[in-house]
Design an enzyme around this catalytic site. Structure first.
Site, PDB file in Angstrom:
ATOM      1  N   GLU A 161       3.872 -51.290 -26.901  1.00  0.00           N
ATOM      2  CA  GLU A 161       3.859 -52.636 -27.493  1.00  0.00           C
ATOM      3  C   GLU A 161       2.730 -52.674 -28.502  1.00  0.00           C
ATOM      4  OE1 GLU A 161       3.690 -55.081 -23.863  1.00  0.00           O
ATOM      5  OE2 GLU A 161       5.852 -55.342 -24.044  1.00  0.00           O
ATOM      6  N   GLU A 207       5.653 -51.774 -18.521  1.00  0.00           N
ATOM      7  CA  GLU A 207       4.194 -51.633 -18.523  1.00  0.00           C
ATOM      8  C   GLU A 207       3.753 -52.041 -17.130  1.00  0.00           C
ATOM      9  OE1 GLU A 207       0.908 -52.189 -18.074  1.00  0.00           O
ATOM     10  OE2 GLU A 207       0.677 -53.784 -19.573  1.00  0.00           O
ATOM     11  N   ASN A 211      -1.266 -62.778 -15.682  1.00  0.00           N
ATOM     12  CA  ASN A 211      -2.684 -62.509 -16.006  1.00  0.00           C
ATOM     13  C   ASN A 211      -3.020 -62.772 -17.468  1.00  0.00           C
ATOM     14  OD1 ASN A 211      -1.019 -60.232 -16.396  1.00  0.00           O
ATOM     15  ND2 ASN A 211      -2.745 -58.831 -16.334  1.00  0.00           N
ATOM     16  N   CYS A 261      -4.444 -55.066 -16.785  1.00  0.00           N
ATOM     17  CA  CYS A 261      -3.794 -53.793 -16.437  1.00  0.00           C
ATOM     18  C   CYS A 261      -4.620 -52.601 -16.895  1.00  0.00           C
ATOM     19  CB  CYS A 261      -2.383 -53.737 -16.993  1.00  0.00           C
ATOM     20  SG  CYS A 261      -2.289 -54.260 -18.686  1.00  0.00           S
TER      21      CYS A 261
HETATM   22  P1  NAD Z   1       4.350 -58.607  -9.586  1.00  0.00           P
HETATM   23  O1  NAD Z   1       4.893 -57.414 -10.299  1.00  0.00           O
HETATM   24  O2  NAD Z   1       4.955 -58.987  -8.280  1.00  0.00           O
HETATM   25  O3  NAD Z   1       4.492 -59.873 -10.526  1.00  0.00           O
HETATM   26  C1  NAD Z   1       4.148 -59.781 -11.892  1.00  0.00           C
HETATM   27  C2  NAD Z   1       4.974 -60.805 -12.639  1.00  0.00           C
HETATM   28  O4  NAD Z   1       6.312 -60.421 -12.623  1.00  0.00           O
HETATM   29  C3  NAD Z   1       4.880 -62.173 -12.004  1.00  0.00           C
HETATM   30  O5  NAD Z   1       4.201 -62.982 -12.903  1.00  0.00           O
HETATM   31  C4  NAD Z   1       6.293 -62.623 -11.731  1.00  0.00           C
HETATM   32  O6  NAD Z   1       6.578 -63.804 -12.426  1.00  0.00           O
HETATM   33  C5  NAD Z   1       7.136 -61.497 -12.286  1.00  0.00           C
HETATM   34  N1  NAD Z   1       8.077 -60.996 -11.289  1.00  0.00           N
HETATM   35  C6  NAD Z   1       7.878 -60.841  -9.960  1.00  0.00           C
HETATM   36  N2  NAD Z   1       8.996 -60.368  -9.373  1.00  0.00           N
HETATM   37  C7  NAD Z   1       9.909 -60.208 -10.360  1.00  0.00           C
HETATM   38  C8  NAD Z   1      11.253 -59.763 -10.393  1.00  0.00           C
HETATM   39  N3  NAD Z   1      11.906 -59.353  -9.294  1.00  0.00           N
HETATM   40  N4  NAD Z   1      11.895 -59.752 -11.585  1.00  0.00           N
HETATM   41  C9  NAD Z   1      11.280 -60.138 -12.706  1.00  0.00           C
HETATM   42  N5  NAD Z   1      10.009 -60.575 -12.743  1.00  0.00           N
HETATM   43  C10 NAD Z   1       9.326 -60.598 -11.576  1.00  0.00           C
HETATM   44  O7  NAD Z   1       2.785 -58.454  -9.477  1.00  0.00           O
HETATM   45  P2  NAD Z   1       1.771 -59.427  -8.696  1.00  0.00           P
HETATM   46  O8  NAD Z   1       2.110 -59.490  -7.260  1.00  0.00           O
HETATM   47  O9  NAD Z   1       1.630 -60.689  -9.425  1.00  0.00           O
HETATM   48  O10 NAD Z   1       0.469 -58.589  -8.850  1.00  0.00           O
HETATM   49  C11 NAD Z   1       0.363 -57.463  -8.006  1.00  0.00           C
HETATM   50  C12 NAD Z   1       0.148 -56.233  -8.803  1.00  0.00           C
HETATM   51  O11 NAD Z   1       0.959 -56.191  -9.968  1.00  0.00           O
HETATM   52  C13 NAD Z   1      -1.232 -56.103  -9.335  1.00  0.00           C
HETATM   53  O12 NAD Z   1      -2.070 -55.549  -8.393  1.00  0.00           O
HETATM   54  C14 NAD Z   1      -1.046 -55.203 -10.476  1.00  0.00           C
HETATM   55  O13 NAD Z   1      -0.968 -53.893 -10.010  1.00  0.00           O
HETATM   56  C15 NAD Z   1       0.297 -55.503 -11.007  1.00  0.00           C
HETATM   57  N6  NAD Z   1       0.284 -56.319 -12.212  1.00  0.00           N
HETATM   58  C16 NAD Z   1       0.177 -55.676 -13.389  1.00  0.00           C
HETATM   59  C17 NAD Z   1       0.153 -56.403 -14.541  1.00  0.00           C
HETATM   60  C18 NAD Z   1       0.023 -55.726 -15.844  1.00  0.00           C
HETATM   61  O14 NAD Z   1      -0.500 -56.306 -16.770  1.00  0.00           O
HETATM   62  N7  NAD Z   1       0.550 -54.521 -15.957  1.00  0.00           N
HETATM   63  C19 NAD Z   1       0.227 -57.773 -14.509  1.00  0.00           C
HETATM   64  C20 NAD Z   1       0.353 -58.422 -13.279  1.00  0.00           C
HETATM   65  C21 NAD Z   1       0.382 -57.663 -12.131  1.00  0.00           C
END
Ligand code: NAD
Length: 496
Positions: free
Chosen positions: A472, A262, A164, A296
């Protein structure tokens, strides 16, 4: 020019790296495997990056071990100078970086440029913080003992960032790691890896030694499992969802590694009866739908005092309807596409669930009619929302604004604190006592009063409860990348 041509031509023009950065070398995967990067507007592939093999990951680990031994011996002033130069290059090339960001992730170009300048700010901030790693000298029980407390770099870091904010969030991990004297393996988001690779390009250009910064792309689950199984990694930093965060915490526990997490939020916005409604509605609509709501700390539950709920809703809906949905490369777009079809499906599911349970759609509510491709969804306002609807407990991470009401301060705070999340909360009021009392009672790591946009390099960003731990930015930002060493010096009788 069609949006498809624009994303493709942006990548051609900006020419970001599309290979991994391992031990100071740009490389394909050792087995030639690749993953595709998809434009969320055209849904077409705009680039491919390597899908790191186990051998590649092991090579990154070996390089990070050597890189740490090199970098920890570089003076804080020299580390600072490198970070400052990185900040300068990123700011100077903001247009190029922003084009890449918009192409791979979809946000409007002006917002992408804002993210890039905030990325530069991170490096600039930590260029200063690198020189402020102060220790302490402590008075001991006896006069012939000296007690010193030093802060030392924790060791090689594995940094996982989401799609994001694919430039800013990697920067929030790479910059403090480098400032503290750590090496870092960045795993850019698999969905939008090019902006993270650009940061590795800048590290390379400013002459940061080989192995200090690595950037590996590919299947994040496989990469994280292998990195976290290694004794080389001493610190794990992740931004993303709660389920992935929990799985990484378990992996880190096996190796007794330090972690910062986070994990998103479900930010309440408390609009009190004395708020400046016109400003609140305008600020709330702009803030809520920035980045398509995929933030987030995005405002995701609007809790409005019942005495002003109709007025606020009317003005908020009008401000929401005025937003234009479109390609990030179209200068008139306020809201781009969602990051993926998966995200759009999740958002559609939340709206259907709320409507099924009796909510009304006051704005948006569906895919815009005039697009033949792209993960677009209209900025949406839901009214008549109740606690049993999924949107009130599941992080929407998209352009949905549910509105509900409260009758008293205590009820408002109770609703605000009712989720498992605790990242950010927002308060609209003109009364100083209400601002303070609400800020203090919200179970969150950050509070914005009369504003929704609060992330900035000089302030500590992070949450409580299921939103994670660690900070952070701010003076706290280096804490997660250092360990404390205590040294006791027995001087004996001293000179005769
Ligand atoms: P996710 O946690 O599956 O993925 C987030 C990121 O983490 C991805 O860009 C991916 O590259 C990485 N990732 C995924 N699986 C991983 C693993 N096993 N090990 C290391 N990295 C990994 O989230 P999503 O499906 O992209 O989004 C779904 C939900 O995640 C959203 O609804 C939101 O709640 C949350 N989210 C939060 C933030 C934030 O800024 N805190 C950012 C993205 C998503």
């Amino acid at each position: 020019m069609s949006p498809t041509t624009t994303a493709t031509s942006a990548i051609a023009q900006a020419a970001p790296p599309t290979r991994m950065y391992l031990d100071g070398v740009w490389r394909e995967a050792s087995n030639g495997a690749q993953v595709e990067v998809v434009d969320p507007v055209s849904e077409l592939v705009i680039a491919t990056v390597p899908n790191a093999s186990d051998d590649d990951i092991d090579e990154a680990l070996a390089a990070a071990a050597v890189g740490f031994r090199t970098w920890r011996k570089v003076s804080a002033w020299e580390r600072s100078a490198k970070l400052r130069e990185m900040a300068r290059i990123i700011a100077a090339e903001a247009d190029r970086f922003a084009m890449v960001l918009t192409a791979e992730m979809g946000k409007p170009l002006a917002q992408a440029r804002g993210e890039i300048m905030a990325t530069a700010d991170q490096f600039d901030w930590y260029a200063d913080e690198a020189r402020r790693l102060y220790g302490r000298v402590v008075e001991a029980h006896t006069t012939d003992t000296r007690i010193l407390v030093r802060r030392e770099p924790i060791g090689p870091v594995a940094a996982f960032a989401p799609w994001n904010f694919p430039s800013y969030l990697p920067a929030r991990k790479v910059a403090p790691a480098l400032a503290a004297g750590c090496s870092v393996i960045l795993v850019p988001p698999v969905e939008a890896p090019l902006s993270g690779l650009l940061l590795a390009e800048v590290a390379d250009r400013v002459g940061i030694p080989a192995g200090v910064v690595g950037a590996i792309t590919g299947d994040p689950a496989r990469i994280s499992a292998r990195l976290l199984a290694s004794d080389v990694i001493r610190k794990v930093s992740f931004t993303g969802s709660v389920p992935v965060g929990i799985s990484l915490l378990k992996l880190a526990a096996d190796g007794v590694k330090a972690v910062s997490m986070e994990l998103g939020g479900h930010a309440p916005v408390l609009v009190f009866s004395d708020a400046d409604l016109t400003t609140a509605a305008k600020v709330a609509a702009a803030g809520k739908f920035r980045n398509g709501g995929q933030v987030c700390i995005a405002a995701s539950r609007f809790l409005v005092h019942e005495s002003i709920a109709d007025d606020f809703t009317e003005q908020f809906v009008a401000a929401t309807r005025a937003l234009r949905v479109g390609s990030g490369f179209d200068a008139s777009s306020d809201v781009g596409p969602l990051g993926s079809e998966r995200r759009r499906a999740a958002v559609e599911g939340l709206v259907a669930d709320a409507v099924g349970r009796g909510a009304s759609v006051a704005a948006g509510g569906s895919r815009p009619a005039d697009f033949t491709s792209g993960y677009f969804f209209e900025p949406t306002v839901l009214t008549g929302v109740t606690a049993d609807m999924a949107v009130m407990s599941e992080e929407p991470f998209g352009p949905i604004a549910p509105i509900t009401t409260f009758a008293s301060f205590d009820e408002g705070i109770a609703i605000a604190n009712s989720t498992r999340y605790g990242l950010a909360g927002f308060v609209f009021t003109r009364d100083l006592a209400t601002a303070f009392r609400a800020s203090e009672e919200l179970e969150v790591g950050m509070v914005g009063v009369n504003q929704l946009t609060i992330a900035t390099a000089e302030a500590p960003f992070g949450g409580v409860k299921a939103s994670g731990f660690g900070r952070e930015g701010g003076a706290e930002g280096l804490d997660g990348y250092t360990v404390t060493k205590y040294m006791s010096m027995l001087l004996g009788d001293g000179p005769a």
